[in-house]
Design a protein around this motif. Structure first.
Motif, PDB file in Angstrom:
ATOM      1  N   LEU A 125      -0.286  12.819  -1.479  1.00 24.34           N
ATOM      2  CA  LEU A 125      -1.701  12.907  -1.105  1.00 24.34           C
ATOM      3  C   LEU A 125      -2.394  13.768  -2.155  1.00 24.34           C
ATOM      4  O   LEU A 125      -2.122  14.961  -2.261  1.00 24.34           O
ATOM      5  CB  LEU A 125      -1.822  13.539   0.281  1.00 24.34           C
ATOM      6  N   ALA A 126      -3.262  13.167  -2.945  1.00 19.08           N
ATOM      7  CA  ALA A 126      -3.895  13.884  -4.047  1.00 19.08           C
ATOM      8  C   ALA A 126      -5.403  13.928  -3.862  1.00 19.08           C
ATOM      9  O   ALA A 126      -5.993  13.102  -3.160  1.00 19.08           O
ATOM     10  CB  ALA A 126      -3.560  13.201  -5.375  1.00 19.08           C
ATOM     11  N   HIS A 127      -6.036  14.910  -4.490  1.00 21.44           N
ATOM     12  CA  HIS A 127      -7.501  14.935  -4.479  1.00 21.44           C
ATOM     13  C   HIS A 127      -8.024  15.502  -5.787  1.00 21.44           C
ATOM     14  O   HIS A 127      -7.337  16.256  -6.487  1.00 21.44           O
ATOM     15  CB  HIS A 127      -8.065  15.695  -3.275  1.00 21.44           C
ATOM     16  N   THR A 128      -9.235  15.105  -6.109  1.00 21.15           N
ATOM     17  CA  THR A 128      -9.863  15.550  -7.353  1.00 21.15           C
ATOM     18  C   THR A 128     -11.375  15.489  -7.190  1.00 21.15           C
ATOM     19  O   THR A 128     -11.894  14.939  -6.219  1.00 21.15           O
ATOM     20  CB  THR A 128      -9.416  14.668  -8.532  1.00 21.15           C
ATOM     21  N   ASN A 129     -12.078  16.072  -8.172  1.00 22.47           N
ATOM     22  CA  ASN A 129     -13.543  16.055  -8.114  1.00 22.47           C
ATOM     23  C   ASN A 129     -14.110  14.968  -9.020  1.00 22.47           C
ATOM     24  O   ASN A 129     -13.389  14.332  -9.795  1.00 22.47           O
ATOM     25  CB  ASN A 129     -14.116  17.431  -8.489  1.00 22.47           C
ATOM     26  N   LEU A 130     -15.410  14.765  -8.916  1.00 21.99           N
ATOM     27  CA  LEU A 130     -16.057  13.668  -9.639  1.00 21.99           C
ATOM     28  C   LEU A 130     -15.993  13.840 -11.151  1.00 21.99           C
ATOM     29  O   LEU A 130     -15.768  12.872 -11.885  1.00 21.99           O
ATOM     30  CB  LEU A 130     -17.515  13.558  -9.194  1.00 21.99           C
ATOM     31  N   ALA A 131     -16.178  15.068 -11.625  1.00 17.53           N
ATOM     32  CA  ALA A 131     -16.202  15.306 -13.074  1.00 17.53           C
ATOM     33  C   ALA A 131     -14.871  14.912 -13.701  1.00 17.53           C
ATOM     34  O   ALA A 131     -14.833  14.221 -14.740  1.00 17.53           O
ATOM     35  CB  ALA A 131     -16.514  16.776 -13.350  1.00 17.53           C
ATOM     36  N   GLU A 132     -13.762  15.337 -13.089  1.00 21.18           N
ATOM     37  CA  GLU A 132     -12.444  15.001 -13.618  1.00 21.18           C
ATOM     38  C   GLU A 132     -12.192  13.499 -13.535  1.00 21.18           C
ATOM     39  O   GLU A 132     -11.595  12.903 -14.443  1.00 21.18           O
ATOM     40  CB  GLU A 132     -11.357  15.752 -12.846  1.00 21.18           C
ATOM     41  N   LEU A 142       3.483  15.473  -0.117  1.00 22.00           N
ATOM     42  CA  LEU A 142       3.224  16.339  -1.263  1.00 22.00           C
ATOM     43  C   LEU A 142       1.725  16.313  -1.538  1.00 22.00           C
ATOM     44  O   LEU A 142       1.151  15.259  -1.818  1.00 22.00           O
ATOM     45  CB  LEU A 142       3.985  15.846  -2.499  1.00 22.00           C
ATOM     46  N   GLU A 143       1.089  17.475  -1.447  1.00 23.92           N
ATOM     47  CA  GLU A 143      -0.333  17.573  -1.764  1.00 23.92           C
ATOM     48  C   GLU A 143      -0.488  17.971  -3.221  1.00 23.92           C
ATOM     49  O   GLU A 143       0.009  19.007  -3.653  1.00 23.92           O
ATOM     50  CB  GLU A 143      -1.028  18.609  -0.879  1.00 23.92           C
ATOM     51  N   MET A 144      -1.182  17.135  -3.980  1.00 24.30           N
ATOM     52  CA  MET A 144      -1.467  17.416  -5.385  1.00 24.30           C
ATOM     53  C   MET A 144      -2.942  17.798  -5.501  1.00 24.30           C
ATOM     54  O   MET A 144      -3.837  16.967  -5.326  1.00 24.30           O
ATOM     55  CB  MET A 144      -1.166  16.196  -6.255  1.00 24.30           C
ATOM     56  N   ILE A 145      -3.193  19.083  -5.783  1.00 24.49           N
ATOM     57  CA  ILE A 145      -4.561  19.598  -5.885  1.00 24.49           C
ATOM     58  C   ILE A 145      -5.089  19.363  -7.293  1.00 24.49           C
ATOM     59  O   ILE A 145      -4.392  19.651  -8.270  1.00 24.49           O
ATOM     60  CB  ILE A 145      -4.588  21.101  -5.531  1.00 24.49           C
ATOM     61  N   GLU A 146      -6.306  18.834  -7.391  1.00 22.35           N
ATOM     62  CA  GLU A 146      -6.925  18.531  -8.696  1.00 22.35           C
ATOM     63  C   GLU A 146      -5.928  17.796  -9.589  1.00 22.35           C
ATOM     64  O   GLU A 146      -5.634  18.201 -10.714  1.00 22.35           O
ATOM     65  CB  GLU A 146      -7.405  19.829  -9.371  1.00 22.35           C
ATOM     66  N   ILE A 147      -5.436  16.687  -9.105  1.00 22.78           N
ATOM     67  CA  ILE A 147      -4.335  15.967  -9.756  1.00 22.78           C
ATOM     68  C   ILE A 147      -4.668  15.505 -11.170  1.00 22.78           C
ATOM     69  O   ILE A 147      -3.792  15.446 -12.029  1.00 22.78           O
ATOM     70  CB  ILE A 147      -3.909  14.762  -8.889  1.00 22.78           C
ATOM     71  N   LEU A 148      -5.929  15.182 -11.444  1.00 26.28           N
ATOM     72  CA  LEU A 148      -6.263  14.633 -12.758  1.00 26.28           C
ATOM     73  C   LEU A 148      -6.332  15.694 -13.848  1.00 26.28           C
ATOM     74  O   LEU A 148      -6.585  15.378 -15.015  1.00 26.28           O
ATOM     75  CB  LEU A 148      -7.575  13.853 -12.682  1.00 26.28           C
ATOM     76  N   LYS A 149      -6.096  16.944 -13.482  1.00 23.06           N
ATOM     77  CA  LYS A 149      -6.041  17.999 -14.486  1.00 23.06           C
ATOM     78  C   LYS A 149      -4.638  18.160 -15.078  1.00 23.06           C
ATOM     79  O   LYS A 149      -4.458  18.888 -16.051  1.00 23.06           O
ATOM     80  CB  LYS A 149      -6.486  19.335 -13.877  1.00 23.06           C
ATOM     81  N   VAL A 150      -3.654  17.498 -14.476  1.00 19.14           N
ATOM     82  CA  VAL A 150      -2.278  17.661 -14.955  1.00 19.14           C
ATOM     83  C   VAL A 150      -2.038  16.791 -16.186  1.00 19.14           C
ATOM     84  O   VAL A 150      -2.815  15.881 -16.494  1.00 19.14           O
ATOM     85  CB  VAL A 150      -1.259  17.298 -13.854  1.00 19.14           C
ATOM     86  N   VAL A 194       0.836  -1.205   0.000  1.00 18.10           N
ATOM     87  CA  VAL A 194       0.000   0.000   0.000  1.00 18.10           C
ATOM     88  C   VAL A 194       0.871   1.256   0.000  1.00 18.10           C
ATOM     89  O   VAL A 194       0.505   2.282  -0.569  1.00 18.10           O
ATOM     90  CB  VAL A 194      -0.943  -0.006   1.231  1.00 18.10           C
ATOM     91  N   GLY A 195       2.038   1.169   0.629  1.00 23.16           N
ATOM     92  CA  GLY A 195       2.948   2.310   0.677  1.00 23.16           C
ATOM     93  C   GLY A 195       3.491   2.709  -0.673  1.00 23.16           C
ATOM     94  O   GLY A 195       4.106   3.778  -0.818  1.00 23.16           O
ATOM     95  N   ARG A 196       3.290   1.852  -1.669  1.00 22.87           N
ATOM     96  CA  ARG A 196       3.738   2.163  -3.030  1.00 22.87           C
ATOM     97  C   ARG A 196       2.570   2.583  -3.913  1.00 22.87           C
ATOM     98  O   ARG A 196       2.621   2.450  -5.129  1.00 22.87           O
ATOM     99  CB  ARG A 196       4.461   0.955  -3.634  1.00 22.87           C
ATOM    100  N   ARG A 197       1.524   3.061  -3.274  1.00 24.95           N
ATOM    101  CA  ARG A 197       0.358   3.539  -4.009  1.00 24.95           C
ATOM    102  C   ARG A 197       0.099   4.997  -3.660  1.00 24.95           C
ATOM    103  O   ARG A 197       0.239   5.410  -2.512  1.00 24.95           O
ATOM    104  CB  ARG A 197      -0.892   2.719  -3.637  1.00 24.95           C
ATOM    105  N   LEU A 198      -0.317   5.749  -4.660  1.00 25.73           N
ATOM    106  CA  LEU A 198      -0.680   7.150  -4.458  1.00 25.73           C
ATOM    107  C   LEU A 198      -2.067   7.202  -3.816  1.00 25.73           C
ATOM    108  O   LEU A 198      -2.979   6.501  -4.245  1.00 25.73           O
ATOM    109  CB  LEU A 198      -0.666   7.876  -5.800  1.00 25.73           C
ATOM    110  N   LEU A 199      -2.223   8.008  -2.791  1.00 34.11           N
ATOM    111  CA  LEU A 199      -3.516   8.141  -2.111  1.00 34.11           C
ATOM    112  C   LEU A 199      -4.318   9.246  -2.789  1.00 34.11           C
ATOM    113  O   LEU A 199      -3.943  10.416  -2.758  1.00 34.11           O
ATOM    114  CB  LEU A 199      -3.314   8.467  -0.633  1.00 34.11           C
TER     115      LEU A 199
END
Length: 653
Positions: free
Chosen positions: A310-317, A270-278, A112-117
């Motif tokens: 630690l990343a987060h994104t919204n449902l649409a993305e 590292l916090e990645m905001i709206e990660i799926l937009k990159v 699990v430690g080798r997975r992005l949250l």
């Protein structure tokens, strides 16, 4: 309050706060340390090798447990580890448990430690707050003895000094101290050791470091901008041409700009905001970093980095991301945790309370005792999925999610019900929308008191003026406002007025409950009751029992099972040494309140029956109004409105 008393109270409050600050300062005053690596090995490492060799996941897991150290001792480790989030996040205990489980598993060395949250959820659902709390928790923990962290002085990656130990000596280190060293020196550190110390790593300077987002030490944040112009150098840095001009070699580590976000987050998060937009190349880099613990940039070999992403994104993305088949491999390297909106109106109300308590617009405004709960009921109704079960309408479902008893449905059924609709809470109104509506009502009306009915009008206005919603959704949400008023507010406000009509409601209600129990036990045992007034024996008062039970629509055929249930609960309370009270049985409480209200109903009837009540009636109403203010959280304006509203309801019955 007299001015002098107010000043004394102010001074006392100030002194208390200064004492609190002083205590906090003493607790968190961190001891700075600098020395050589040799001194570090001799003075710092002994007895602390396990802590000093921690990975970022282990460090975060220990931080969570440290923050939960003062939590209830009998609680599970998972519950204590959620203590960090307790004051800010409400109604999402299950997702928080999954986040805690992620760090626990990663700290234990699992894959699990080798997975992005990746946290997935609707806007204003708590994803950013969760990330902020983790970052602030790390900052605080790093200033404690338990969270002490050391690094090679001057390293832009704040590398663990244990990485200086050569590979050939690491087995001996493990045998001596019982821990593994998995990190490698960066190109910068290798050059630093060779150039400044001629390879004598024992003389390399080491210092204690304190994680800090503002200083980009162990905490990094990346927010995407225009994908077409985004540069991966924002993450991994690039050649610094000014330094190249001085040094003359682009391959020299000193000529590289180590300002990328992944270097700022080294040893931390590292916090990645709206990660799926990159861009996809950004994602591949981050996922490789998570899985392999290294990054590759031109001119250098692999650069080892230990950090939690630690990343987060919204449902649409996220839905857009799912539609592209080439992203399947990327999804396989993520741990995805849904962070939905709260589904208990009690928790949702606490969110509103948190939001309004810090807003200047609410500072001098009185909210009647049901404003936030009523707004929360509306919010939850917009998030509920329609149940396929017969007779389970949205209001009943809402009450179940809030832990309230619903006739004919077991109390344990709420968990199973939610499992049938796992996406419940991922859509609906956001807390921000509701609080904005309340704020608009206050600022537009320049009011210092807001009632529940005024809240409903404010929400209706916000819905009707929202350009993002179509007519169908607007109608559905306005229908939810009507449901919230009829099914919840009407009951709450009537209960308040009922209670305020008694000099000592709780005492009278408890006496009536005990009388009901005495009569029920006599009825079930077929024995006589001694009348407290005449002293004569008589049969159980069936007329009284039915007059109470009929208030909550207990049928004649169902009265025996209802009475047996009440007696059973009373016996459980008795065996545990507790007194059976109204709060012990929700339906019994409703029945007793309704029964007592019937006795005082004429007081309010006087208001509706005459345009000009006489002095006696006016006095009775005034007493009720004063009790609403002094005992039930109303002010004069909202108490008057509540009385007027309840009398209107009575006139319609």
């Amino acid at each position: 309050m007299p001015p002098l008393a107010a000043d004394q109270n102010s001074h006392g409050t100030t002194a208390d706060f200064i004492d609190t600050l002083s205590s906090f300062s003493k607790l968190h005053r961190a001891q700075r340390w600098e020395g050589t690596f040799g001194e570090f090995l001799g003075n710092i490492l002994p007895g602390h090798a396990v802590a000093l060799a921690r990975t970022s996941h282990e460090y975060i897991w220990d931080m969570l447990r440290w923050h939960g150290r003062a939590a209830q001792p009998d609680a599970t480790e998972n519950v204590r580890a959620r203590e960090l989030f307790k004051r800010e996040l409400f109604g999402i205990d299950e997702p928080l448990s999954r986040v805690v489980d992620y760090f626990k598993a990663a700290a234990a060395g699992s894959d699990v430690g080798r997975r992005l949250l990746l946290m997935l959820g609707p806007p204003s659902g708590g994803k950013s707050t969760l990330a902020i709390l983790l970052k602030r928790g790390l900052e605080e923990y790093s200033r404690t003895d338990e969270g002490a962290m050391y690094a090679i002085r001057g390293s832009p990656l704040r590398e663990n000094p244990l990485n200086l130990i050569p590979t050939s000596l690491r087995a001996e280190f493990r045998d001596r101290y019982g821990v593994n060293i998995s990190g490698e020196l960066s190109p910068w550190a290798r050059d630093f050791v060779e150039r400044d110390f001629e390879g004598d790593f024992v003389r390399v300077p080491v210092e204690r470091v304190f994680l800090n987002e503002a200083s980009r030490i162990g905490i990094g944040t990346y927010a995407p901008h225009d994908p077409t112009t985004a540069d991966i150098a924002d993450l991994v840095g690039s050649v610094d041409l000014a330094k190249v001009a001085q040094i003359g070699d682009e391959g020299d580590p000193r000529a590289w700009s180590w300002s990328g976000a992944v270097y700022a987050a080294s040893r931390g998060v590292l916090e990645m905001i709206e990660i799926l937009k990159v861009k996809r190349e950004f994602l591949y880099l981050l996922l490789t970093l998570t899985q392999e613990k290294n990054v590759k940039v031109s001119r250098f070999p692999l650069i080892h980095l230990d950090e939690t992403i630690l990343a987060h994104t919204n449902l649409a993305e996220f839905h857009k991301f799912l539609q592209e088949k080439e992203n399947e491999a990327l999804l396989d390297r993520m741990v995805i945790i849904k962070i939905p909106y709260a589904l208990s109106y009690r928790d949702e109300s606490r969110i509103y309370q948190k939001l309004v308590s810090g807003a200047p617009a609410f500072r001098n405004v009185h909210l009647d005792p049901h404003v936030l709960n009523l707004a929360a009921v509306f919010g939850i109704l917009t998030r509920l999925a329609k149940s396929e079960r017969e007779g389970l309408d949205p209001p009943k479902k809402l009450r179940m999610y809030a832990g309230e008893a619903v006739e004919g449905v077991p109390e344990t059924e709420a968990t199973r019900l939610h499992a049938e609709t796992p996406d419940e809470g991922m859509t609906g109104v956001s807390p921000r929308f509701v609080v904005n509506a309340i704020s608009n009502a206050i600022t537009r009306g320049n009011t210092h008191s807001l009632t529940s009915m005024e809240l409903l009008l404010a929400l209706k206005d916000s819905i009707e003026s929202d350009a993002r919603m179509d007519a169908k959704q607007k109608k559905a949400w306005i229908d939810h406002l009507v449901t919230a008023r009829k099914e919840f507010y009407n009951r709450w406000v009537k209960e308040d007025v009922h209670r305020a009509m008694f000099a000592s409601f709780e005492e009278e209600a408890q006496q009536l409950l005990e009388k009901y129990l005495d009569e029920v036990e006599a009825s079930l045992d077929h024995r006589q009751v001694t009348d407290p007034i005449t002293g004569e024996s008589r049969p159980a008062d069936e007329r009284f029992l039915r007059s109470v039970e009929e208030k909550i629509k207990v049928s004649d055929s169902g009265k025996m099972s209802f009475r047996q249930e009440v007696v059973r609960k009373a016996m459980v309370a008795f065996k545990t040494g507790e007194k059976f009270k109204l709060v012990s049985h929700a339906r019994m409480r409703e029945a007793i309140e309704q029964y007592l209200f019937e006795e005082r109903r004429d007081v309010l009837r006087l208001v509706t029956s005459t345009a000009r009540p006489d002095d006696d009636a006016r006095q009775k109403i005034s007493v009720v109004q004063q009790r609403l203010v002094s005992e039930y959280g109303y002010d004069e304006h909202s108490a008057k409105e509540a009385l007027s509203y309840v009398t209107t309801l009575l006139a319609q019955e």
